[in-house]
Design a protein around this motif. Structure first.
Motif, mmCIF file in Angstrom:
data_model
loop_
_atom_site.group_PDB
_atom_site.id
_atom_site.type_symbol
_atom_site.label_atom_id
_atom_site.label_comp_id
_atom_site.label_asym_id
_atom_site.label_seq_id
_atom_site.Cartn_x
_atom_site.Cartn_y
_atom_site.Cartn_z
ATOM 1 N N THR A 140 -30.019 8.032 -8.684
ATOM 2 C CA THR A 140 -30.297 7.233 -7.495
ATOM 3 C C THR A 140 -29.455 7.720 -6.325
ATOM 4 O OG1 THR A 140 -30.563 4.967 -6.695
ATOM 5 C CG2 THR A 140 -28.538 5.445 -7.923
ATOM 6 N N ASP A 141 -29.816 7.298 -5.164
ATOM 7 C CA ASP A 141 -29.064 7.574 -3.953
ATOM 8 C C ASP A 141 -28.016 6.467 -3.804
ATOM 9 O OD1 ASP A 141 -28.240 7.599 -1.191
ATOM 10 O OD2 ASP A 141 -30.092 8.628 -0.668
ATOM 11 N N THR A 142 -26.786 6.821 -3.513
ATOM 12 C CA THR A 142 -25.732 5.801 -3.386
ATOM 13 C C THR A 142 -25.990 4.838 -2.239
ATOM 14 O OG1 THR A 142 -24.398 7.336 -2.075
ATOM 15 C CG2 THR A 142 -23.931 7.215 -4.426
ATOM 16 N N ARG A 143 -26.869 5.200 -1.319
ATOM 17 C CA ARG A 143 -27.205 4.321 -0.185
ATOM 18 C C ARG A 143 -28.311 3.328 -0.530
ATOM 19 N NH1 ARG A 143 -28.379 9.369 3.506
ATOM 20 N NH2 ARG A 143 -29.381 9.799 1.538
ATOM 21 N N ALA A 144 -28.918 3.467 -1.710
ATOM 22 C CA ALA A 144 -30.025 2.579 -2.105
ATOM 23 C C ALA A 144 -29.514 1.149 -2.294
ATOM 24 C CB ALA A 144 -30.662 3.077 -3.395
ATOM 25 N N PRO A 145 -30.299 0.153 -1.910
ATOM 26 C CA PRO A 145 -29.887 -1.242 -2.046
ATOM 27 C C PRO A 145 -29.512 -1.631 -3.479
ATOM 28 C CG PRO A 145 -31.846 -1.098 -0.682
ATOM 29 C CD PRO A 145 -31.614 0.275 -1.235
ATOM 30 N N VAL B 281 -27.732 -0.171 -5.555
ATOM 31 C CA VAL B 281 -26.329 0.143 -5.845
ATOM 32 C C VAL B 281 -25.453 -1.074 -5.556
ATOM 33 C CG1 VAL B 281 -24.372 1.595 -5.193
ATOM 34 C CG2 VAL B 281 -26.636 2.621 -5.553
ATOM 35 N N ALA B 282 -25.658 -1.718 -4.426
ATOM 36 C CA ALA B 282 -24.885 -2.922 -4.078
ATOM 37 C C ALA B 282 -25.228 -4.072 -5.018
ATOM 38 C CB ALA B 282 -25.150 -3.326 -2.637
ATOM 39 N N VAL B 283 -26.495 -4.193 -5.386
ATOM 40 C CA VAL B 283 -26.915 -5.255 -6.317
ATOM 41 C C VAL B 283 -26.213 -5.075 -7.658
ATOM 42 C CG1 VAL B 283 -28.865 -6.250 -7.582
ATOM 43 C CG2 VAL B 283 -29.135 -5.602 -5.191
ATOM 44 N N ILE B 284 -26.175 -3.856 -8.162
ATOM 45 C CA ILE B 284 -25.521 -3.579 -9.451
ATOM 46 C C ILE B 284 -24.026 -3.863 -9.363
ATOM 47 C CG2 ILE B 284 -24.910 -1.728 -11.062
ATOM 48 C CD1 ILE B 284 -27.753 -0.567 -10.453
ATOM 49 N N ALA B 285 -23.420 -3.551 -8.224
ATOM 50 C CA ALA B 285 -21.989 -3.825 -8.054
ATOM 51 C C ALA B 285 -21.699 -5.323 -8.146
ATOM 52 C CB ALA B 285 -21.508 -3.269 -6.719
ATOM 53 N N ARG C 200 -24.003 0.483 -14.472
ATOM 54 C CA ARG C 200 -22.927 0.911 -13.588
ATOM 55 C C ARG C 200 -23.426 2.129 -12.830
ATOM 56 N NH1 ARG C 200 -21.261 3.342 -18.423
ATOM 57 N NH2 ARG C 200 -20.730 5.541 -18.173
ATOM 58 N N VAL C 201 -22.862 2.352 -11.674
ATOM 59 C CA VAL C 201 -23.229 3.515 -10.867
ATOM 60 C C VAL C 201 -22.034 4.444 -10.828
ATOM 61 C CG1 VAL C 201 -23.910 4.332 -8.585
ATOM 62 C CG2 VAL C 201 -24.867 2.201 -9.491
ATOM 63 N N GLU C 202 -22.274 5.697 -11.174
ATOM 64 C CA GLU C 202 -21.231 6.720 -11.127
ATOM 65 C C GLU C 202 -21.594 7.712 -10.033
ATOM 66 O OE1 GLU C 202 -20.570 8.571 -14.890
ATOM 67 O OE2 GLU C 202 -19.997 6.701 -15.862
ATOM 68 N N SER C 203 -20.729 7.822 -9.041
ATOM 69 C CA SER C 203 -20.994 8.763 -7.954
ATOM 70 C C SER C 203 -20.047 9.964 -8.012
ATOM 71 C CB SER C 203 -20.887 8.070 -6.600
ATOM 72 O OG SER C 203 -19.615 7.480 -6.453
ATOM 73 N N GLU C 204 -19.171 9.963 -8.976
ATOM 74 C CA GLU C 204 -18.242 11.077 -9.180
ATOM 75 C C GLU C 204 -18.180 11.378 -10.667
ATOM 76 O OE1 GLU C 204 -14.460 10.068 -7.523
ATOM 77 O OE2 GLU C 204 -15.306 9.534 -5.593
ATOM 78 N N ARG D 103 -25.120 16.391 -10.216
ATOM 79 C CA ARG D 103 -26.524 16.791 -10.320
ATOM 80 C C ARG D 103 -27.435 15.888 -9.495
ATOM 81 N NH1 ARG D 103 -26.691 16.750 -16.468
ATOM 82 N NH2 ARG D 103 -24.550 17.327 -16.689
ATOM 83 N N ALA D 104 -26.952 14.762 -9.118
ATOM 84 C CA ALA D 104 -27.719 13.825 -8.288
ATOM 85 C C ALA D 104 -26.741 13.184 -7.322
ATOM 86 C CB ALA D 104 -28.370 12.761 -9.163
ATOM 87 N N LEU D 105 -27.253 12.430 -6.395
ATOM 88 C CA LEU D 105 -26.346 11.740 -5.484
ATOM 89 C C LEU D 105 -25.489 10.739 -6.234
ATOM 90 C CD1 LEU D 105 -28.761 11.177 -2.497
ATOM 91 C CD2 LEU D 105 -26.889 12.799 -2.648
ATOM 92 N N ALA D 106 -26.070 10.134 -7.258
ATOM 93 C CA ALA D 106 -25.332 9.208 -8.116
ATOM 94 C C ALA D 106 -26.131 9.038 -9.400
ATOM 95 C CB ALA D 106 -25.149 7.850 -7.455
ATOM 96 N N CYS D 107 -25.461 8.604 -10.431
ATOM 97 C CA CYS D 107 -26.129 8.309 -11.686
ATOM 98 C C CYS D 107 -26.085 6.810 -11.904
ATOM 99 C CB CYS D 107 -25.444 9.010 -12.843
ATOM 100 S SG CYS D 107 -25.675 10.769 -12.776
ATOM 101 N N PHE D 108 -27.195 6.293 -12.284
ATOM 102 C CA PHE D 108 -27.366 4.866 -12.544
ATOM 103 C C PHE D 108 -27.445 4.766 -14.059
ATOM 104 C CE2 PHE D 108 -31.128 1.697 -12.369
ATOM 105 C CZ PHE D 108 -30.305 0.631 -12.662
ATOM 106 N N ILE D 109 -26.421 4.240 -14.681
ATOM 107 C CA ILE D 109 -26.306 4.256 -16.136
ATOM 108 C C ILE D 109 -26.391 2.840 -16.686
ATOM 109 C CG2 ILE D 109 -24.815 4.876 -18.078
ATOM 110 C CD1 ILE D 109 -23.685 7.111 -16.261
#
Length: 122
Positions: free
Chosen positions: A56-61, A63-67, A92-96, A102-108
């Motif tokens: 996913t893109d870290t700017r996608a809505p 990401v905030a919902v999952i947080a 969880r979202v991993e951006s590092e 390989r992607a802007l972020a991983c949504f796991i």
């Protein structure tokens, strides 16, 4: 029909491995719903029992919902086989890290729950 929940889990695991490996698999693009009841089709990038990975893109809505609330529902469906797999878990979202570049972020999604009442019908 399967006799035990363990048989159902083994079948689901086999199907999800196939979905990860075969982009033509109908289960390769499940519907993922976040805690705010927003649902979207996503591409299954990786599966290991019982962890799913999406990009996913870290700017996608979402990401905030999952947080705010990591509860996730995922629905896989194979129309030809007449099989659906419904799972719930914590995301969880991993951006590092090793996977994220390989992607802007991983949504796991981890800690998946395959419910007893979700046994596939044939």
């Amino acid at each position: 029909m399967f006799e035990t929940l363990d048989d159902v889990r083994k079948d689901a695991q086999t199907r999800l491995v196939g979905a990860m490996e075969d982009r033509r698999s109908p289960m390769h693009t499940p519907v993922v719903a976040t805690a705010d009841a927003d649902a979207r089709v996503m591409v299954l990038r990786h599966f290991t029992p019982w962890t799913l990975r999406f990009h996913t893109d870290t700017r996608a809505p979402k990401v905030a919902v999952i947080a705010r609330n990591p509860q996730i529902g995922v629905l896989f469906y194979d129309k030809a086989e007449k099989v659906q797999i419904r799972v719930r878990g914590l995301a969880r979202v991993e951006s590092e890290g090793a996977v994220a570049p390989r992607a802007l972020a991983c949504f796991i999604v981890e800690t998946l729950f395959l419910r007893k009442d979700c046994m596939p019908c044939r």
